[in-house]
Design an enzyme around this catalytic site. Structure first.
Site, PDB file in Angstrom:
ATOM      1  N   TRP A 156       5.018   0.812   4.576  1.00 17.54           N
ATOM      2  CA  TRP A 156       6.723   0.853   4.453  1.00 17.54           C
ATOM      3  C   TRP A 156       7.400   0.773   5.557  1.00 17.54           C
ATOM      4  CZ3 TRP A 156       8.130   4.767   7.201  1.00 17.54           C
ATOM      5  CH2 TRP A 156       7.266   5.960   7.533  1.00 17.54           C
ATOM      6  N   PRO A 181       3.176  -5.062  -1.188  1.00 18.46           N
ATOM      7  CA  PRO A 181       3.732  -4.406  -0.434  1.00 18.46           C
ATOM      8  C   PRO A 181       3.517  -2.671  -0.849  1.00 18.46           C
ATOM      9  CG  PRO A 181       5.084  -5.199  -2.136  1.00 18.46           C
ATOM     10  CD  PRO A 181       3.764  -5.832  -2.279  1.00 18.46           C
ATOM     11  N   GLY A 236      -2.004   0.131   7.837  1.00 19.51           N
ATOM     12  CA  GLY A 236      -1.712   1.411   7.201  1.00 19.51           C
ATOM     13  C   GLY A 236      -2.333   2.483   8.041  1.00 19.51           C
ATOM     14  N   SER A 237      -2.669   3.463   7.110  1.00 22.08           N
ATOM     15  CA  SER A 237      -3.346   4.589   7.699  1.00 22.08           C
ATOM     16  C   SER A 237      -4.974   4.545   7.820  1.00 22.08           C
ATOM     17  CB  SER A 237      -3.187   5.942   6.650  1.00 22.08           C
ATOM     18  OG  SER A 237      -3.569   5.541   5.280  1.00 22.08           O
ATOM     19  N   GLU A 258      -4.853  -2.964  10.795  1.00 19.58           N
ATOM     20  CA  GLU A 258      -4.009  -2.401  11.898  1.00 19.58           C
ATOM     21  C   GLU A 258      -3.660  -0.872  11.539  1.00 19.58           C
ATOM     22  OE1 GLU A 258      -3.103  -3.999  14.401  1.00 19.58           O
ATOM     23  OE2 GLU A 258      -3.274  -6.009  13.890  1.00 19.58           O
ATOM     24  N   LEU A 259      -4.448   0.104  12.117  1.00 20.70           N
ATOM     25  CA  LEU A 259      -4.354   1.582  11.628  1.00 20.70           C
ATOM     26  C   LEU A 259      -3.335   2.482  12.556  1.00 20.70           C
ATOM     27  CD1 LEU A 259      -8.025   1.540  10.549  1.00 20.70           C
ATOM     28  CD2 LEU A 259      -6.006   0.681   9.276  1.00 20.70           C
ATOM     29  N   CYS A 292       4.027   2.690  14.414  1.00 20.83           N
ATOM     30  CA  CYS A 292       2.467   3.154  14.809  1.00 20.83           C
ATOM     31  C   CYS A 292       2.198   3.001  16.232  1.00 20.83           C
ATOM     32  CB  CYS A 292       1.511   2.360  14.038  1.00 20.83           C
ATOM     33  SG  CYS A 292       1.899   0.228  14.188  1.00 20.83           S
ATOM     34  N   GLU A 391      -1.068  11.604  14.291  1.00 23.41           N
ATOM     35  CA  GLU A 391       0.639  11.108  14.164  1.00 23.41           C
ATOM     36  C   GLU A 391       1.491  12.120  13.634  1.00 23.41           C
ATOM     37  OE1 GLU A 391       0.690   6.078  13.918  1.00 23.41           O
ATOM     38  OE2 GLU A 391      -0.358   7.318  12.311  1.00 23.41           O
TER      39      GLU A 391
HETATM   40  P1  NAD Z   1      -1.123   4.118   3.707  1.00 20.69           P
HETATM   41  O1  NAD Z   1      -2.320   3.844   4.476  1.00 20.69           O
HETATM   42  O2  NAD Z   1      -1.099   5.335   2.846  1.00 20.69           O
HETATM   43  O3  NAD Z   1      -0.639   2.968   2.982  1.00 20.69           O
HETATM   44  C1  NAD Z   1      -0.296   1.703   3.544  1.00 20.69           C
HETATM   45  C2  NAD Z   1      -0.632   0.886   2.035  1.00 20.69           C
HETATM   46  O4  NAD Z   1      -1.836   0.843   1.902  1.00 20.69           O
HETATM   47  C3  NAD Z   1       0.514   0.655   1.118  1.00 20.69           C
HETATM   48  O5  NAD Z   1       0.619  -0.615   0.543  1.00 20.69           O
HETATM   49  C4  NAD Z   1      -0.358   1.661   0.272  1.00 20.69           C
HETATM   50  O6  NAD Z   1       0.232   1.394  -1.210  1.00 20.69           O
HETATM   51  C5  NAD Z   1      -1.655   1.190   0.396  1.00 20.69           C
HETATM   52  N1  NAD Z   1      -2.588   2.266  -0.228  1.00 20.69           N
HETATM   53  C6  NAD Z   1      -2.694   3.362  -0.417  1.00 20.69           C
HETATM   54  N2  NAD Z   1      -3.636   3.987  -0.815  1.00 20.69           N
HETATM   55  C7  NAD Z   1      -4.644   3.024  -1.036  1.00 20.69           C
HETATM   56  C8  NAD Z   1      -5.849   2.935  -1.688  1.00 20.69           C
HETATM   57  N3  NAD Z   1      -6.440   4.049  -1.934  1.00 20.69           N
HETATM   58  N4  NAD Z   1      -6.383   1.720  -1.458  1.00 20.69           N
HETATM   59  C9  NAD Z   1      -5.754   0.584  -1.335  1.00 20.69           C
HETATM   60  N5  NAD Z   1      -4.463   0.501  -0.421  1.00 20.69           N
HETATM   61  C10 NAD Z   1      -4.071   1.681  -0.900  1.00 20.69           C
HETATM   62  O7  NAD Z   1      -0.142   4.310   4.916  1.00 20.69           O
HETATM   63  P2  NAD Z   1       1.574   4.341   5.078  1.00 20.69           P
HETATM   64  O8  NAD Z   1       2.004   5.989   4.784  1.00 20.69           O
HETATM   65  O9  NAD Z   1       2.205   3.400   4.061  1.00 20.69           O
HETATM   66  O10 NAD Z   1       1.881   4.242   6.672  1.00 20.69           O
HETATM   67  C11 NAD Z   1       1.779   4.984   7.549  1.00 20.69           C
HETATM   68  C12 NAD Z   1       0.495   4.734   8.345  1.00 20.69           C
HETATM   69  O11 NAD Z   1       0.213   3.451   8.610  1.00 20.69           O
HETATM   70  C13 NAD Z   1       0.731   5.526   9.715  1.00 20.69           C
HETATM   71  O12 NAD Z   1      -0.430   6.087   9.717  1.00 20.69           O
HETATM   72  C14 NAD Z   1       0.753   4.529  10.838  1.00 20.69           C
HETATM   73  O13 NAD Z   1       0.368   4.699  12.003  1.00 20.69           O
HETATM   74  C15 NAD Z   1      -0.071   3.186   9.982  1.00 20.69           C
HETATM   75  N6  NAD Z   1       0.704   2.162  10.437  1.00 20.69           N
HETATM   76  C16 NAD Z   1      -0.084   1.166  11.352  1.00 20.69           C
HETATM   77  C17 NAD Z   1       0.539  -0.003  12.013  1.00 20.69           C
HETATM   78  C18 NAD Z   1       0.061  -0.662  12.848  1.00 20.69           C
HETATM   79  O14 NAD Z   1       0.178  -1.887  13.124  1.00 20.69           O
HETATM   80  N7  NAD Z   1      -1.389  -0.221  13.221  1.00 20.69           N
HETATM   81  C19 NAD Z   1       1.759  -0.331  11.522  1.00 20.69           C
HETATM   82  C20 NAD Z   1       2.327   0.402  10.807  1.00 20.69           C
HETATM   83  C21 NAD Z   1       1.912   1.819  10.273  1.00 20.69           C
END
Ligand code: NAD
Length: 488
Positions: A156, A181, A236-237, A258-259, A292, A391
């Site tokens: 997000w 998304p 994401g995470s 990209e975590l 991130c 983080e």
């Molecule tokens: P998140 O991992 O919870 O969510 C990211 C995406 O994954 C969302 O679309 C979410 O719906 C989906 N998701 C959630 N649970 C899932 C599951 N069990 N199976 C499949 N998909 C699932 O992370 P967030 O809270 O949206 O974002 C914050 C995190 O993302 C932070 O840790 C940050 O560091 C990381 N991040 C990394 C980068 C990068 O480029 N490395 C960029 C932005 C954010």
């Protein structure tokens, strides 16, 4: 939301060239983090919608793969032009659903667009190789081919840039896409897909489904299990990234992850302190610290520590917090209550373990909405504190004091993560030593703003693998096919 072009506010899935509700009819409410007001409801998709998206993407793949690269590039250029044309509206959608100040929203639209333009150009340069044959009578070559259907899953915090830098290289390479998304911010992605439709991409080449956090695992599970999905690209995470790596192993998909990060920002005693403060303000407070690559731990040499903290505190204390759409806001609301609770828990934990509060440290503007946090500086931070280990993803700067180069590099590297690192020094030998020693995919040297479509973005260790942007960004969506012709 007062859009110049109201058709940009889409509230449907886009599958096989048609906008449609979720098969179940279920919906997910999208809310403004500034005041939790409902913006609109979008589909809360399930397995059936995910399946329909893959069917469409697979059906479209052979023709899209066979489309000449120049034609694919022209469609991407048209998409780029439409994004630029609608930048004000797209910025307003980003700021309304995500909370970043409007000026930053506009910056993100241009940043997202830069990836579309870059990969339009790269599409035409996916060259192969002619290999000098080691034996007589043979011609050997290596060609680049699109991997197939790509599933893109995005967070997000940058709702336009994250999806653009996945979709653009995938389409440039000749792959077709199914995208999901983040549940907090689907509207920007839907608007971008609407503009892609206007640009004229063939039906099925780009498909998107939105889903709640509760239903997301069911959607993604369809893509993980389907052998026709040949690549997953995720930002994401780290826990979700590891889940995707484990589950995609059964069909051995290509992966880009990209975590999370835990970026160190080191200020050596020979640094230009004003430049270091400026670099920290830019890198830390963009998007309210929800980035991130944000510095998460700031290490300052003992000899310049007090001077640096004083300069930093006066800058941080002057930041204006407010709703994204207010002209003078520099820090908007955090994305949701979960995020605010984590930030406050990190601050409370640090204070209970001996950190000193320099400025901030509390919730703000609660009359405006529940998600505002004061920009915060803490000194006397230690590695025992939560904010040194995880983080914080918010506007909080913990300052650690150090005395030796080896010591600070060792502590900077003492984390499972390895996305970005920053340091400030004017000693040329130290610059090379420290840049070599830092275990991250990205290093900022006397610079706080690193992201560029022309550079490879990505991490090492538990920050993931794969690179976005640059020529490497296209390679991640292609495989190499070796052709060997005999009988010459
Ligand atoms: P998140 O991992 O919870 O969510 C990211 C995406 O994954 C969302 O679309 C979410 O719906 C989906 N998701 C959630 N649970 C899932 C599951 N069990 N199976 C499949 N998909 C699932 O992370 P967030 O809270 O949206 O974002 C914050 C995190 O993302 C932070 O840790 C940050 O560091 C990381 N991040 C990394 C980068 C990068 O480029 N490395 C960029 C932005 C954010």
């Amino acid at each position: 939301m007062n859009l110049q072009d109201a058709t940009l506010l889409r509230a449907d899935n886009f599958i096989a060239g048609r906008w449609m509700a979720a098969a179940s009819g279920q919906q997910l409410e999208v809310r403004n983090p500034a005041d939790n007001a409902l913006i609109v409801a979008v589909p809360d998709s399930a397995a059936a919608d995910a399946q329909a998206a893959v069917d469409a993407a697979q059906a479209a793949f052979p023709a899209w793969k066979a489309t000449p690269a120049r034609e694919r590039a022209q469609l991407l250029k048209r998409w780029h032009a439409l994004i630029i044309e609608h930048q004000q509206d797209l910025a307003l959608i980003i700021s309304t659903e995500q909370g970043k100040p409007l000026a930053e929203g506009r910056g993100e639209v241009l940043y997202a667009a830069s990836y579309v333009e870059w990969f339009a150009e790269e599409a035409t340069r996916a060259n192969g190789e002619l290999i000098p044959a080691p034996v007589r009578g043979r011609r050997m070559m290596a060609l680049k081919e699109p991997v197939g259907v790509v599933a893109a899953i995005t967070p997000w915090n940058f709702p336009a840039a994250m999806i653009a830098r996945k979709i653009a290289p995938a389409l440039a390479a000749g792959c077709t896409v199914v995208a999901k998304p983040a549940e907090d911010t689907p509207l920007t992605s839907l608007a971008l897909v609407h503009l892609a439709e206007l640009a004229g991409f063939p039906a099925g080449v780009l498909n998107i489904v939105s889903a709640s956090r509760e239903h997301t695992p069911a959607v993604v599970d369809v893509w993980l299990k389907d052998v026709r999905v040949r690549k997953i690209t995720f930002t994401g995470s780290t826990p979700v990234g590891k889940h995707l790596a484990r589950e995609s192993a059964t069909t051995l998909k290509k992966l880009s992850l990209e975590l999370g990060g835990n970026a160190p920002f080191i200020v050596f005693e020979d640094a230009d302190l004003d430049a270091a403060v400026e670099g920290l303000m830019v890198s830390k407070f963009r998007n309210g610290g929800q980035t991130c690559v944000c510095p998460n731990r700031v290490f300052v040499h003992d000899a310049v520590h007090d001077q640096f903290v004083e300069k930093l505190a006066s800058r941080v204390g002057a930041l204006k917090v407010g709703p994204a759409t207010r002209a003078d806001s520099q820090i908007g609301p955090m994305i949701n209550a979960r995020a605010v609770n984590k930030i406050m828990a990190h601050i409370d934990d640090a204070l209970s373990k001996g950190a000193q509060l320099v400025t901030g440290g509390r919730r703000l503007l609660q009359g405006e909405g529940p998600n505002y946090v004061a920009p915060t500086v803490l000194s006397s931070a230690t590695t025992a504190m939560l904010l040194a280990q995880e983080e914080t993803f918010g506007p909080v700067v913990p300052v650690f004091r150090f005395t030796g180069e080896d010591e600070v590099v060792r502590i900077a590297n003492d984390t499972p993560f390895g996305l970005a690192a920053y340091f400030y020094s004017r000693d040329i030998a130290r610059v090379w030593r420290v840049a070599d020693a830092l275990e991250t995919g990205i290093v900022g040297i006397n610079e706080g703003a690193l992201a560029s479509e022309a550079a490879p973005f990505g991490g090492v260790k538990e920050s993931g693998y794969g690179r976005e942007g640059s020529t490497h960004g296209l390679d991640d969506y292609m495989h190499t096919k070796y052709l060997c012709q005999g009988g010459l």
